[in-house]
Design an enzyme around this catalytic site. Structure first.
Site, PDB file in Angstrom:
ATOM      1  N   ASP A   1       2.687  -2.411   2.649  1.00 35.82           N
ATOM      2  CA  ASP A   1       3.709  -1.055   2.758  1.00 35.82           C
ATOM      3  C   ASP A   1       4.657  -1.133   1.696  1.00 35.82           C
ATOM      4  O   ASP A   1       5.160  -2.060   1.393  1.00 35.82           O
ATOM      5  CB  ASP A   1       4.150  -0.984   4.090  1.00 35.82           C
ATOM      6  CG  ASP A   1       3.235  -0.371   5.067  1.00 35.82           C
ATOM      7  OD1 ASP A   1       2.579   0.645   4.830  1.00 35.82           O
ATOM      8  OD2 ASP A   1       2.922  -1.302   5.946  1.00 35.82           O
TER       9      ASP A   1
ATOM     10  N   GLU B   1      -1.650   8.651  13.215  1.00 34.83           N
ATOM     11  CA  GLU B   1      -1.503   7.484  12.941  1.00 34.83           C
ATOM     12  C   GLU B   1      -0.231   6.530  13.227  1.00 34.83           C
ATOM     13  O   GLU B   1       0.781   6.981  12.655  1.00 34.83           O
ATOM     14  CB  GLU B   1      -2.084   6.638  11.380  1.00 34.83           C
ATOM     15  CG  GLU B   1      -3.243   6.484  10.902  1.00 34.83           C
ATOM     16  CD  GLU B   1      -3.295   6.085   9.520  1.00 34.83           C
ATOM     17  OE1 GLU B   1      -2.125   5.598   9.133  1.00 34.83           O
ATOM     18  OE2 GLU B   1      -4.208   6.306   8.902  1.00 34.83           O
TER      19      GLU B   1
ATOM     20  N   TYR C   1     -10.880   4.753   4.922  1.00 36.35           N
ATOM     21  CA  TYR C   1      -9.263   4.949   4.267  1.00 36.35           C
ATOM     22  C   TYR C   1      -9.453   4.664   2.858  1.00 36.35           C
ATOM     23  O   TYR C   1      -9.724   3.421   2.469  1.00 36.35           O
ATOM     24  CB  TYR C   1      -8.459   3.967   4.930  1.00 36.35           C
ATOM     25  CG  TYR C   1      -7.045   4.308   4.845  1.00 36.35           C
ATOM     26  CD1 TYR C   1      -6.402   4.548   3.530  1.00 36.35           C
ATOM     27  CD2 TYR C   1      -5.929   4.404   5.951  1.00 36.35           C
ATOM     28  CE1 TYR C   1      -5.313   4.773   3.590  1.00 36.35           C
ATOM     29  CE2 TYR C   1      -4.627   4.882   5.737  1.00 36.35           C
ATOM     30  CZ  TYR C   1      -4.248   4.856   4.472  1.00 36.35           C
ATOM     31  OH  TYR C   1      -2.925   5.192   4.236  1.00 36.35           O
TER      32      TYR C   1
END
Lengths: 263, 404
Positions: free
Chosen positions: A55, A44, A170
C-alpha cells in the site's frame, strides 16, 4: 456462481475500499453503509496491518490511524463491525488484508467466521499463487473466494493465476503501490484479454483510480473498477461528514462505471 | 592459503521445515523467479565462482583471521576462545561477503541499479561500496532513527556515491527500511536488483545470503583444524535477521558435536517490551516475504522493537534460524544492552579490539559461558564487525560527552 461473481453479472461493478476502524468502530459501520446506499456493488474492507508493503502512503496512513485508535485491534472487533454492518445492508463484502492477520486467527476459524458474516472474498496482497495452497482448500470449504492479483508484469503467470481464481480477479493497473495516479499501464486490455481466454471469472481494475473518467475507462476494459485511496481520503478529510460524501462520490463513480456495456 | 571455493547449498525449495516461502506481492514474483533461476545457474558456473573468489580474496581481504584470544581465554579461565575476525574485512563487517555475491549476480542478470535496506549502516556501506566498484547506481533505504544515530555511515554511503533515503514511516528503523525498499522495487523491477542484507525475506534471499556468508564457517572450520586439529565445541554469533550467524553456523550444522548459539538483542531485558529477542519472545508468523518467527501482538501486528544496536533491532529472524530454533539444533539467548556495552569495553581492554556493538552481544555470551566450560573445549565467536561506528553512542550511553 459465487456471490461475488454474481455482482458482475448484469452490469459493470464499482468497488470502493475503506480501512476498518478508521476513524473508529461506528465510523466504519456508517461509512460502509453509506457506500452501499450510494450504489456500490461490493465493498472491500481493509483490515489494518502494521506494515502494509503493497500500500501507498494514503492507505498506510489509514492503517496507522486505525491502529492508533486501538493498538491491539482484535480481529473479533472487526468481525463485530461487520455484524453491525450486516444489520443495515446485505451488500457483498470482501476483506483486504495481509496474510499474517489471517494466519494468527487461524485459517479455519477466520474463513468460517467470514462465511457466517457474509464476507464473500479475501484479497491478500502478500499471498501469491505459489503460497495460496495453505489457505485455498480451507477457504473453498467455507465458500470464501480468494481473489488473486494480476499485474502488468505477471507475464506467463497470468494463465495459472486466472485458472485458479474464484470471485473476481484484481487487475493491478500499474507498477508500484496503491495510491492515486494519472497514468496506467498501456497494455491493460491485452492483460484482460489474456485472462478472459482462460476463465469466465470477472476482472476489476484497481490501483490509482480516483476520477469518474478513469473509472469509466477502466470499466470499458474490465468488468469493474476498484477505488481505494480516494475513498480513504474522503474518510480522512470529512470525519463525521464522510458518509454523506462517500455516498455522493459512489453515486457519481457508479454512474460512470455502469454506463459501459457488459461483455 | 584457505581454499575459498564456496560450497553452495543444495536447497532449492526455499523451505526450512514449515518456514521460508515467498509471501510477497505478485508484482515481484516474476522478478524473484528470474533471480532464483539466475542464482541456481550461476552458483554452478565456474566463471561466476572464479569471479566471486577473486573479489573475496583481492577486494574483501579474505580469508579473515581466526584469532586466538589468549588474554580473554586466560581471564575467563575456561574454554579456549577463538575470534573469527569479520571486522577485518573491507568495509569492516561480514556484510561485504553477501554484497559481493549478490552484486555479482545482479551484474550477470544485466541490472544497473542496486537498492538496499540498512539498519546500522554496515550493509548500506557495503552495498554502496560494491556499487561504486561495479559502476552501478545505488540507493539505500535507512530508518530515520538509524540515520540519526549512525550519521557517520550515512556520510560514508554518500561519499561512495549512493543516495540515502531516510525512511519516516512506521517505527523508522530497519523493518521500515525493508518496507520502503520493497515498495521502491515494486515500482521499478526492470533495471533494479534489491540487494537484501540479511538471511531474511522471500526465497531465494535466505538461501543466497546463507550461501554467500557460509564462507565464514568454511574458513573457520579449516583454520581451526589447522591450528588445533579439532572441531569447535561451540560457535557463537549475534542474531538480528541472522546473516552472520547463519554463515557462522552453516558448515557446522551437520556436525552434531558443535553447539550453535545465537545471541539475540534483549534490549532492556527479554521480559520487557523494549526488546528485540525474537526467538525467545516471538511466535510463528508471516512477514517480509517469509514464514518465520516474529515479535507481534495477538492480532498479528508487528511490534516495534528495541535494542541499543541498530543492526539487531529487527522484529524477526531468517527462516532457517526459526527452523534451527524449532528443531533445537541451535540455541538462542538474549543479551541486554548493559551486557553488550560491558562486553564492548571488556574486549577493547583485554584484546585491544573495538568490536561492533552487534558482535558484542556474542562476546557477552562468551563471557558468561566460557568460565563454565572445560579448558580443553573450544569456542569460536564471530566478530561480525568493527566498532568504530559505535564509539560515540557508547560514550553517550556511559554519560560521556564527546565532540563528534
Amino acid at each position: 456462481m459465487s456471490k461475488i461473481a454474481e455482482v458482475f453479472k448484469n452490469h459493470k461493478a464499482f468497488i470502493p475500499f475503506i480501512a476498518a476502524n478508521d476513524p473508529d468502530f461506528q465510523g466504519t459501520v456508517n461509512n460502509v453503509v453509506a457506500l452501499a446506499k450510494g450504489g456500490a456493488d461490493l465493498v472491500e474492507i481493509g483490515i489494518p496491518f502494521s506494515d502494509p508493503v503493497a500500500d501507498g502512503p494514503v492507505i498506510q496512513a489509514a492503517d496507522i490511524r486505525a491502529l492508533k485508535a486501538d493498538p491491539d485491534l482484535p480481529m473479533d472487533t472487526i468481525f463485530d463491525m461487520v455484524a453491525e454492518i450486516r444489520k443495515q445492508t446485505a451488500i457483498p463484502l470482501a476483506f483486504l488484508t495481509y496474510l499474517n492477520i489471517v494466519f494468527q486467527y487461524g485459517y479455519e476459524a477466520f474463513t468460517k467466521r467470514c462465511t457466517e458474516l457474509g464476507i464473500d472474498g479475501l484479497v491478500i496482497p502478500d499471498m501469491p499463487y505459489e503460497e495460496r495452497g495453505e489457505l485455498a482448500p480451507i477457504a473453498a470449504k467455507h465458500d470464501v473466494d480468494l481473489i488473486p492479483l494480476v499485474t502488468p508484469v505477471s507475464g506467463d503467470r497470468i494463465e495459472k493465476i486466472a485458472k485458479a481464481a474464484t470471485g473476481f480477479i484484481y487487475v493491478v493497473s500499474s507498477l508500484g503501490v496503491t495510491g492515486e495516479r494519472s497514468e496506467f499501464a498501456n497494455d491493460l486490455s491485452d492483460l484482460v484479454a489474456r485472462i478472459r481466454k482462460v476463465t469466465d471469472v470477472p476482472t476489476a481494475i484497481g490501483f490509482g483510480i480516483h476520477t469518474a473518467e478513469q473509472a469509466a475507462e477502466m470499466a470499458q476494459i474490465a468488468d469493474g473498477a476498484i477505488v481505494g485511496s480516494a475513498c480513504v481520503n474522503i474518510v480522512a478529510e470529512y470525519g463525521e461528514q464522510a458518509p454523506t460524501k462517500l455516498q455522493d462520490y459512489t453515486k457519481q463513480m457508479k454512474a460512470a462505471v455502469v454506463g459501459n456495456p457488459v461483455r | 592459503m584457505t581454499e575459498l571455493n564456496l560450497k553452495l547449498s543444495k536447497n532449492t525449495t526455499g523451505r526450512y521445515g514449515e518456514y521460508g516461502g515467498q509471501y510477497i506481492p505478485e508484482t515481484l514474483m516474476n522478478e524473484l523467479d528470474r533471480m532464483t533461476k539466475a542464482y541456481e545457474h550461476y552458483k554452478n558456473d565456474p566463471e561466476f565462482k572464479t569471479e566471486l573468489h577473486d573479489l573475496l580474496v583481492d577486494y574483501a581481504n579474505r580469508p579473515s583471521l581466526l584469532y586466538y584470544a589468549e588474554r580473554m581465554t586466560k581471564d575467563l579461565g575456561g574454554a579456549q576462545i577463538y575470534l573469527k575476525r569479520e571486522d577485518l574485512n573491507h568495509t569492516g563487517a561480514h556484510k561485504i561477503n553477501n554484497v559481493i555475491g549478490q552484486a555479482l549476480l545482479a551484474k550477470h542478470m544485466g541490472k544497473t541499479r542496486l537498492i538496499a535496506e540498512t539498519g546500522a549502516g554496515q550493509h548500506g556501506v557495503a552495498t554502496a561500496t560494491i556499487a561504486a566498484y561495479f559502476g552501478m547506481e545505488c540507493e539505500v533505504f535507512m530508518g530515520k532513527k538509524d540515520t540519526d544515530r549512525q550519521r557517520l555511515n550515512v556520510y560514508r554511503m554518500e561519499l561512495l556515491g549512493a543516495k540515502v533515503h531516510p525512511v519516516t514511516s512506521g517505527s523508522m528503523v530497519l523493518k521500515d527500511a525493508i518496507n520502503a525498499a520493497l515498495q521502491d522495487w515494486t515500482k521499478r523491477v526492470d533495471d533494479t536488483f534489491y540487494l537484501m542484507g540479511s538471511a531474511t525475506g522471500p526465497h531465494p534471499y535466505p538461501l543466497m545470503v546463507r550461501d554467500f556468508q557460509s564462507v565464514i564457517s568454511q574458513e573457520s572450520k579449516q583454520q581451526l583444524q589447522e591450528k588445533t586439529g579439532k572441531l569447535p565445541d561451540m560457535v557463537v554469533a549475534c542474531v538480528g535477521g541472522g546473516s552472520n550467524a547463519i554463515g557462522s553456523f552453516a558448515n557446522y550444522i551437520n556436525e552434531p558435536s558443535v553447539q550453535l548459539v545465537g545471541a539475540e538483542a534483549a534490549g532492556k531485558g527479554v521480559e520487557t517490551e523494549l526488546t528485540a529477542a525474537t526467538v525467545e519472545r516471538g511466535s510463528d508468523g508471516i512477514f517480509h516475504g517469509m514464514k518465520s518467527m516474529f515479535l507481534q501482538n495477538k492480532t498479528g501486528q508487528i511490534k516495534p522493537v528495541y535494542s541499543i544496536s541498530a543492526g539487531l533491532d529487527y522484529p524477526g529472524v531468517g527462516p532457517e534460524h526459526a527452523y534451527l530454533a524449532k528443531t533445537g539444533r541451535a540455541k538462542y539467548v538474549g543479551i541486554t544492552d548493559d551486557e553488550a556495552v560491558d562486553a564492548f569495553e571488556y574486549i577493547a581492554k583485554t584484546e585491544g579490539i573495538v568490536a561492533a556493538i552487534e558482535s558484542c552481544h556474542a562476546v557477552a555470551y562468551v563471557q558468561k559461558i566460557a568460565p563454565k566450560m572445560r579448558k580443553d573445549q573450544i569456542i569460536v565467536c564471530t566478530l561480525s564487525g568493527r566498532g568504530d561506528k559505535d564509539v560515540a553512542s557508547i560514550a553517550k550511553y556511559r554519560g560521556v560527552d564527546i565532540d563528534e
